[in-house]
Design a protein around this motif. Structure first.
Motif, short mmCIF file in Angstrom:
data_model
loop_
_atom_site.label_atom_id
_atom_site.label_comp_id
_atom_site.label_asym_id
_atom_site.label_seq_id
_atom_site.Cartn_x
_atom_site.Cartn_y
_atom_site.Cartn_z
N LEU A 135 0.87 -1.17 0.00
CA LEU A 135 0.00 0.00 0.00
C LEU A 135 0.91 1.22 0.00
O LEU A 135 1.53 1.53 1.01
N ASP A 136 1.02 1.86 -1.16
CA ASP A 136 2.01 2.93 -1.34
C ASP A 136 3.39 2.34 -1.03
O ASP A 136 3.81 1.40 -1.67
N ASP A 137 4.08 2.88 -0.02
CA ASP A 137 5.42 2.38 0.29
C ASP A 137 5.44 1.44 1.49
O ASP A 137 6.49 1.13 2.04
N VAL A 138 4.28 0.95 1.89
CA VAL A 138 4.16 0.06 3.04
C VAL A 138 3.96 -1.38 2.58
O VAL A 138 3.09 -1.66 1.75
N THR A 139 4.79 -2.29 3.09
CA THR A 139 4.63 -3.70 2.78
C THR A 139 3.54 -4.29 3.67
O THR A 139 3.67 -4.28 4.91
N LEU A 140 2.47 -4.77 3.05
CA LEU A 140 1.40 -5.41 3.80
C LEU A 140 1.62 -6.92 3.88
O LEU A 140 1.69 -7.50 4.96
N LEU A 141 1.73 -7.57 2.73
CA LEU A 141 1.91 -9.01 2.67
C LEU A 141 3.38 -9.31 2.36
O LEU A 141 3.93 -8.79 1.40
N ARG A 142 3.98 -10.16 3.15
CA ARG A 142 5.41 -10.43 2.98
C ARG A 142 5.68 -11.47 1.89
O ARG A 142 6.45 -11.24 0.98
N ASN A 143 5.06 -12.62 2.01
CA ASN A 143 5.37 -13.72 1.08
C ASN A 143 4.11 -14.47 0.67
O ASN A 143 3.99 -15.67 0.92
N PRO A 144 3.15 -13.79 0.04
CA PRO A 144 1.96 -14.53 -0.40
C PRO A 144 2.33 -15.55 -1.46
O PRO A 144 3.08 -15.26 -2.39
N ASP A 145 1.84 -16.77 -1.30
CA ASP A 145 2.20 -17.87 -2.19
C ASP A 145 0.93 -18.61 -2.61
O ASP A 145 0.27 -19.21 -1.77
N PRO A 146 0.57 -18.58 -3.90
CA PRO A 146 -0.67 -19.23 -4.33
C PRO A 146 -0.57 -20.74 -4.45
O PRO A 146 -1.45 -21.37 -5.02
N THR A 147 0.48 -21.33 -3.86
CA THR A 147 0.61 -22.79 -3.90
C THR A 147 0.80 -23.40 -2.52
O THR A 147 1.03 -24.60 -2.41
N ASP A 148 0.70 -22.59 -1.46
CA ASP A 148 1.01 -23.12 -0.12
C ASP A 148 -0.23 -23.54 0.66
O ASP A 148 -0.13 -23.97 1.81
N GLY A 149 -1.41 -23.39 0.09
CA GLY A 149 -2.63 -23.80 0.78
C GLY A 149 -3.08 -22.86 1.87
O GLY A 149 -3.98 -23.20 2.64
N LEU A 150 -2.49 -21.66 1.94
CA LEU A 150 -2.81 -20.70 2.99
C LEU A 150 -3.15 -19.34 2.40
O LEU A 150 -2.69 -18.99 1.32
N VAL A 151 -3.95 -18.58 3.12
CA VAL A 151 -4.21 -17.19 2.78
C VAL A 151 -3.39 -16.33 3.74
O VAL A 151 -3.32 -16.61 4.94
N GLU A 152 -2.73 -15.31 3.20
CA GLU A 152 -1.98 -14.37 4.05
C GLU A 152 -2.79 -13.10 4.19
O GLU A 152 -3.30 -12.56 3.21
N VAL A 153 -2.90 -12.61 5.41
CA VAL A 153 -3.73 -11.45 5.72
C VAL A 153 -2.92 -10.44 6.52
O VAL A 153 -2.10 -10.82 7.37
N ALA A 154 -3.14 -9.16 6.23
CA ALA A 154 -2.48 -8.10 6.99
C ALA A 154 -3.45 -6.94 7.19
O ALA A 154 -4.27 -6.65 6.31
N VAL A 155 -3.36 -6.30 8.34
CA VAL A 155 -4.10 -5.07 8.59
C VAL A 155 -3.10 -3.98 8.93
O VAL A 155 -2.09 -4.23 9.61
N ALA A 156 -3.37 -2.77 8.44
CA ALA A 156 -2.53 -1.60 8.73
C ALA A 156 -3.25 -0.73 9.75
O ALA A 156 -4.36 -0.25 9.48
N VAL A 157 -2.63 -0.53 10.90
CA VAL A 157 -3.24 0.20 12.01
C VAL A 157 -2.38 1.42 12.34
O VAL A 157 -1.19 1.28 12.68
#
Length: 338
Positions: free
Chosen positions: A253-275
């Motif tokens: 989001l602009d210059d902020v990293t929200l998701l570090r290593n999203p991988d569409p093959t790992d069977g997991l969803v990565e989620v981040a909130v910016a507070v």
């Protein structure tokens, strides 16, 4: 040799909401009206009687290789469904409609956006997902759909590989029509995770929840955000954004990293909130820093605390006014790769 169907859904410019799926416009326009001509939020695609140049180029290469090629322009969900019926397997004893794992038909989606590719995968899910009451024993325990037929992806805008980083670019898929044709005829399927949600749609790349003012500055909103058993926000914190990633399209989001290593093959969803967090210096000066909270899991739920919160889901604009959940279907869909 294979029968290859080259499917076009129309351009974003000429078909707001056309065949994109999910109740929003492909390029930020208003959502189309619901009606008999636009089932499931999918409007009519553009009338493109002359296939676009990349489609013709891909068709020429496929034909030269001996494939039987058909170009199709779908203008409704029903037309997509008619095409997908060609991938049905033989009748099953339980009466379920199932894809044929040995099909000699191959599909290439000429995609102007991730939303258009999602429209096709969404119709696949609608076609092949069994009702919960008829769940068969041969369906994996962590899935609600069987292995969907692999899809060849023909990007129609080469510039999106650098200016937008569409899903094809993130996955390293070929963009040249000849290379796409080679992948479809000679390549192998790469199975990818799929996010389903309780709104009836699917997500290939990810979603970004958040609001902004007329100047594009983020506005505060509140929601309870849970990933499996982890609570990223209890609904009291002011949030600037919530990223839900299957792949990496909404990793920043602009210059902020929200998701570090999203991988569409790992069977997991990565989620981040910016507070936004307010602190004070030793001199008493107020400062605001952005705290990013992250979690990974099988499912995520977002419950807005007040009003409607805009969000983008694979590029489709929509609003959250009640709880929405996404969950992972590991390896449910696939793309042809070289």
């Amino acid at each position: 040799m294979y029968d290859v169907v080259l499917l076009s859904l129309g351009s974003e410019r000429d078909a707001p909401g056309g065949a994109c799926g999910g109740g929003g416009a492909c390029c930020g326009g208003a959502a189309p009206a619901q009606g008999a001509g636009a089932p499931d939020g999918v409007g009519a695609a553009e009338r493109c009687d002359t296939p676009r140049v990349p489609v013709l180029a891909c068709a020429d290469v496929l034909t030269a290789r001996g494939a039987r090629v058909e170009t199709v322009t779908a203008r409704s969900d029903a037309e997509i469904d008619d095409l997908l019926a060609r991938f049905d397997g033989p009748p099953r004893p339980d009466g379920l409609t199932w894809p044929d794992p040995d099909s000699k038909v191959r599909l290439v989606v000429a995609s102007a956006s991730d939303a258009q590719l999602r429209a096709v995968v969404r119709r696949m899910v609608r076609r092949y997902a069994p009702p919960p009451s008829r769940r068969p024993d041969d369906l994996p325990g962590n899935r609600t759909v069987p292995d969907l037929p692999p899809v060849g992806v023909l990007p129609l805008d080469p510039a999106r590989s650098t200016t937008h980083r569409d899903l094809a670019a993130q996955l390293g898929l070929p963009r040249d029509p000849a290379a796409v044709a080679a992948a479809v005829l000679d390549g192998t399927p790469r199975r990818l995770d799929l996010l389903r949600n309780d709104g009836g749609s699917v997500t290939l790349d990810g979603a970004l929840v958040g609001a902004a003012d007329d100047g594009g500055r983020p506005l505060h909103w509140r929601a309870r955000v849970e990933v499996d058993d982890a609570v990223l926000s209890d609904g009291e914190d002011p949030l600037l954004a919530c990223a839900i990633g299957n792949a990496g399209g909404y990793a920043r989001l602009d210059d902020v990293t929200l998701l570090r290593n999203p991988d569409p093959t790992d069977g997991l969803v990565e989620v981040a909130v910016a507070v936004p967090v307010v602190t004070r210096s030793a001199l008493g000066r107020k400062r605001v820093r952005l705290e990013v909270r992250r979690a990974r899991g099988r499912a995520v739920a977002v419950l807005p605390r007040e009003g409607r919160v805009p969000f983008l889901d694979d590029g489709i604009e929509n609003e959250l006014s009640r709880k929405r959940s996404w969950w992972t279907e590991p390896g449910a869909w696939a793309v042809w790769t070289s």
